[in-house]
Design an enzyme around this catalytic site. Structure first.
Site, PDB file in Angstrom:
ATOM      1  N   ASP A 280      39.901   1.059  42.054  1.00 53.75           N
ATOM      2  CA  ASP A 280      40.611  -0.189  41.778  1.00 53.75           C
ATOM      3  C   ASP A 280      41.078  -0.891  43.057  1.00 53.75           C
ATOM      4  O   ASP A 280      41.206  -0.273  44.112  1.00 53.75           O
ATOM      5  CB  ASP A 280      41.850   0.088  40.919  1.00 53.75           C
ATOM      6  CG  ASP A 280      41.504   0.427  39.479  1.00 53.75           C
ATOM      7  OD1 ASP A 280      40.305   0.598  39.170  1.00 53.75           O
ATOM      8  OD2 ASP A 280      42.441   0.537  38.676  1.00 53.75           O
TER       9      ASP A 280
ATOM     10  N   HIS B   3      41.533   4.539  44.192  1.00 53.13           N
ATOM     11  CA  HIS B   3      41.685   3.187  44.741  1.00 53.13           C
ATOM     12  C   HIS B   3      40.927   3.072  46.059  1.00 53.13           C
ATOM     13  O   HIS B   3      40.858   4.037  46.842  1.00 53.13           O
ATOM     14  CB  HIS B   3      43.162   2.850  44.962  1.00 53.13           C
ATOM     15  CG  HIS B   3      43.964   2.848  43.698  1.00 53.13           C
ATOM     16  ND1 HIS B   3      44.408   3.997  43.096  1.00 53.13           N
ATOM     17  CD2 HIS B   3      44.392   1.808  42.917  1.00 53.13           C
ATOM     18  CE1 HIS B   3      45.081   3.690  41.994  1.00 53.13           C
ATOM     19  NE2 HIS B   3      45.095   2.370  41.869  1.00 53.13           N
TER      20      HIS B   3
END
Length: 281
Positions: free
Chosen positions: A104, A249
């Site tokens: 992400d 991430h």
């Protein structure tokens, strides 16, 4: 009386003649071409002289038939809208030992290239839920993701807390990101993820309007807290299983631990027989 007896054969002959004439007329009516039969006072058209069969003229399209077709032509096809979910997918159903890796907040030129390189080295695909404000500044990384077969998902434009936004702002956050992805790689995202995993009814409905399915996760590495590379690896090992979706991430802070952790746990998962893939692959 004598004259009556002599006239009987004559009457019989006349009856036989009338019957023959009636039968002939009946045969003519049955076998006659209706198109040649006169209607009213119009005389019948004569039959053409016998000869070789004439080639019929090619049929032409009927304007009567074409007009309704063109007047009611269907509109340009658009992707079907997914059903509106009440909660996101948390696992991905697939046969065998299949897992999905997701990243992400990117793309970030400091960390995304190393993650892409590791994935490419092991020949696996992943999902990248990108933020529009990052994607617009790094179109080359979006194209690299697409070229390697990764799935690009929508993670909003600026990573807000979705439930605090109005419907119009939610649509702007998701719609603007889908537009930049489509402009860069040629097709809009089919998946989206709410920042912080904070969903609400409006986000599900608007996501469906934009042609996207919501995807959550099963294993949260919490790598954004920078817990250390070994901790990230341990969390992935502990949570590995068929259908698992791993959250990591590639932007939003120092993601060097996430990069190093991927280099460790990815080959381990493959050695254990896991198939790392993306939806519908």
């Amino acid at each position: 009386m004598k004259e009556d007896k002599q006239s009987i054969p004559g009457r019989r002959a006349m009856l036989r003649l009338a019957a023959c004439l009636g039968a002939a007329a009946t045969v003519h009516l049955v076998t006659a071409d209706p198109a040649e039969s006169p209607v009213g006072p119009t005389p019948a058209k004569p039959r053409p002289a016998a000869g070789p069969p004439q080639a019929s003229a090619p049929l032409k399209p009927s304007a009567y038939r074409l007009r309704p077709m063109t007047a009611h032509a269907p509109p340009k096809s658009v992707p079907a809208r997914p059903p509106v979910r009440r909660k996101p997918f948390l696992t991905m159903a697939a046969p065998g030992r299949t897992m999905v890796l997701t990243f992400d907040d990117g793309p970030d030129p400091n960390y995304t290239p190393d993650i892409l390189k590791t994935l490419r080295r092991h020949g696996v695909r992943a999902m990248f839920f990108v933020c529009g404000e990052m994607a617009v500044d790094n179109p080359d990384l979006l194209r690299e993701m697409a070229d390697d077969g990764h799935v690009i998902g929508n993670h909003s434009w600026s990573h807000p807390l979705i439930p605090k936004l109005s419907r119009s702002r939610i649509r702007s956050q998701l719609g603007s990101t889908s537009e930049i992805v489509e402009k860069t790689v040629g097709e809009p995202p089919c998946w989206y993820r709410a920042p912080y995993g904070a969903w609400n009814r409006a986000s599900f409905e608007i996501g469906a309007d934009l042609g996207m399915e919501p995807l959550g996760w099963t294993v949260d590495t919490l790598d954004w807290t920078e817990p250390g590379t070994s901790t990230i690896v341990r969390r992935v090992r502990a949570g590995a299983g068929p259908g698992v979706v791993v959250l990591s991430h590639d932007a939003g802070g120092n993601r060097s631990q996430s990069v190093r952790a991927l280099r460790t746990y990815l080959p381990e998962l493959l050695d254990q027989g896991y198939r790392i893939t993306v939806p519908n692959a």
